[in-house]
Each structure stands twice: as C-alpha cells, then as structure tokens.
Design an enzyme around this catalytic site. Sequence first.
Site, short mmCIF file in Angstrom:
data_model
loop_
_atom_site.label_atom_id
_atom_site.label_comp_id
_atom_site.label_asym_id
_atom_site.label_seq_id
_atom_site.Cartn_x
_atom_site.Cartn_y
_atom_site.Cartn_z
N GLY A 1 3.00 -4.26 -2.70
CA GLY A 1 3.02 -4.33 -4.16
C GLY A 1 3.49 -2.99 -4.68
O GLY A 1 4.55 -2.51 -4.30
N GLU A 2 2.66 -2.38 -5.47
CA GLU A 2 2.99 -1.06 -6.02
C GLU A 2 1.81 -0.14 -5.69
O GLU A 2 0.72 -0.31 -6.23
CB GLU A 2 3.22 -1.17 -7.53
CG GLU A 2 3.78 0.05 -8.17
CD GLU A 2 5.05 0.56 -7.47
OE1 GLU A 2 5.97 -0.24 -7.24
OE2 GLU A 2 5.09 1.76 -7.15
N SER A 3 2.06 0.81 -4.79
CA SER A 3 0.94 1.60 -4.27
C SER A 3 0.25 2.43 -5.35
O SER A 3 -0.97 2.63 -5.29
CB SER A 3 1.43 2.51 -3.15
OG SER A 3 2.47 3.36 -3.60
N CYS B 1 3.39 -2.36 3.72
CA CYS B 1 4.25 -1.75 2.70
C CYS B 1 3.43 -0.86 1.75
O CYS B 1 2.95 0.17 2.19
CB CYS B 1 5.04 -2.84 1.97
SG CYS B 1 6.52 -2.18 1.21
N ARG C 1 8.04 7.15 0.31
CA ARG C 1 8.12 5.89 -0.44
C ARG C 1 9.57 5.51 -0.69
O ARG C 1 10.43 6.39 -0.84
CB ARG C 1 7.40 6.02 -1.78
CG ARG C 1 5.91 6.22 -1.64
CD ARG C 1 5.26 6.37 -2.98
NE ARG C 1 5.43 5.18 -3.80
CZ ARG C 1 5.27 5.17 -5.12
NH1 ARG C 1 4.95 6.27 -5.77
NH2 ARG C 1 5.44 4.05 -5.79
N ARG D 1 11.86 -2.21 -0.94
CA ARG D 1 11.55 -0.84 -1.35
C ARG D 1 10.54 -0.24 -0.36
O ARG D 1 9.51 0.32 -0.74
CB ARG D 1 11.01 -0.79 -2.79
CG ARG D 1 12.10 -1.14 -3.81
CD ARG D 1 11.64 -0.98 -5.24
NE ARG D 1 10.46 -1.78 -5.49
CZ ARG D 1 9.27 -1.32 -5.83
NH1 ARG D 1 9.10 -0.03 -5.99
NH2 ARG D 1 8.28 -2.12 -6.03
N HIS E 1 6.90 -6.34 5.12
CA HIS E 1 5.99 -7.45 4.81
C HIS E 1 6.14 -8.50 5.90
O HIS E 1 7.16 -9.18 5.93
CB HIS E 1 6.37 -8.12 3.49
CG HIS E 1 6.26 -7.23 2.30
ND1 HIS E 1 5.16 -7.22 1.48
CD2 HIS E 1 7.12 -6.33 1.77
CE1 HIS E 1 5.35 -6.37 0.50
NE2 HIS E 1 6.53 -5.81 0.65
N GLU F 1 4.04 -11.00 5.87
CA GLU F 1 3.45 -12.18 5.22
C GLU F 1 4.45 -12.94 4.35
O GLU F 1 4.15 -14.03 3.88
CB GLU F 1 2.22 -11.76 4.40
CG GLU F 1 2.50 -11.03 3.10
CD GLU F 1 2.99 -9.61 3.29
OE1 GLU F 1 3.10 -9.14 4.44
OE2 GLU F 1 3.29 -8.97 2.27
N1 GLN Z 1 7.79 0.93 -3.13
C1 GLN Z 1 6.46 0.40 -3.25
C2 GLN Z 1 5.44 1.52 -3.39
O1 GLN Z 1 5.77 2.64 -3.22
C3 GLN Z 1 6.10 -0.45 -2.06
C4 GLN Z 1 6.93 -1.69 -2.07
C5 GLN Z 1 6.30 -2.85 -1.43
O2 GLN Z 1 5.10 -2.91 -1.20
N2 GLN Z 1 7.11 -3.84 -1.20
O3 GLN Z 1 4.31 1.24 -3.66
#
Ligand code: GLN
Length: 197
Positions: free
Chosen positions: A50-52, A82, A109, A139, A174, A176
């Site tokens: 997701g978005e860390s 991720c 990242r 990403r 990922h 999943e």
């Molecule tokens: N770029 C995202 C981050 O830094 C990670 C991307 C992802 O989980 N697919 O959180």
Amino acid sequence: MPEAPRVGVLAYQGDVREHLAALAAVGADPVEVRTLAELEAVDALVVPGGESTVIGKLAARYGLLEPLRDRIAAGLPVLGTCAGMIVLAREVEGPPQDLLGVLDVRVRRNAFGRQVASFEAEVEVKGVDGGPVSGAFIRAPWVADAGPEVEVLAEVDGKVVAVRQGDLLATAFHPELTGEVRLHRWLVDLVAERRSS
Ligand code: GLN
C-alpha cells in the site's frame, strides 16, 4: 487437528482483502488487525502493500507501533510485502517516516521506478519449492543494505527483493496479487514450527 492459526493482516490501508484471501486459501483463520486487542489475538501477521507512510502513521496513531515491536521481538511470525517490507525496516533512504525497525535492512522506496514502471516477474525465492514465485512489482522498494542476521532469499537484476530474518519474511513485490500463496503458506508453517518447538 490443531486449530487453524489465526493470522492477522494489518488493516489500516493497502491490499488487505487480497492477503485475507491468500491466507484463507492456505487454511489459516484470517482476521483484520487495527487495535491492540486484535493484535493480541493473532498467531502471525501480514503487513500488506500500500503506502508505507500511511500505514506507519496510522499504526502510530492507533498506538500500535510499540506493541507490534514487542510482539515481533517475542517471536511473532510476520510477512511484509512491498510497503509492508518498508514498515518492518530499520531505515528508509530519504525523509524519515514511522517504521517498526524490526528488520535489519535499509530500503530504497520506489526503487524500481514509478507506477508506470510496474512489472510482473517470476522470482526464484530460496526456501520456496515448486518453481519461481510470480510477483507484482508496483512502485516497489529494494533492499539497499542488510545486516548480518538477514538472509537474502531473492534478487531481481542484482537487487535484493526478498529477505528473511528469523521469523520475519519480507518481499519487495506483491505475491498476493498474482494468486501466489506459497509465502502465506510459509508464514503459517512458521506458526506451526513455533507451536511444536
Ligand atoms: N511505494 C510504496 C511505499 O513506499 C510501496 C508500494 C507498494 O506497496 N506497492 O510505501
């Protein structure tokens, strides 16, 4: 039959649903985790992609960073994918953000490029039998540096994309999102190993 392990997915943000489905597919009892009580009830945990920055910030707001660190230090098996790998890390390159700091790696990242540079790859993962793991890199980060306790499980283009440290598993990709469940099975196996040791 021993009870199915209850495996939590840290459910603040990200691809929670896909992980719950993968865990159900390997016979675990999957549950969403947002609160301390929910954390206390699980035998293992997935930190999703997701978005860390968002996942870390919400974990901090819910007061879960410290309890997570404590449970992980006490041996809770964890799979981070991720953004989940980033949240587990000791350090990110660039601006500081809320991290658990339990996995002795420095991560870069978005290392493989932006959203448009997302790709799928077949990745040979040490410890996973039955052919390469198909992983979605969105990403995705890579591991720029790893401490002595960290075992490299996979590389893509010479970049470290999967690691293990004790009962912590982390992938830059990922699994999943591609119907891959072998890493979730590994997580469940770690619970069984802990129960029998
Ligand atoms: N770029 C995202 C981050 O830094 C990670 C991307 C992802 O989980 N697919 O959180």
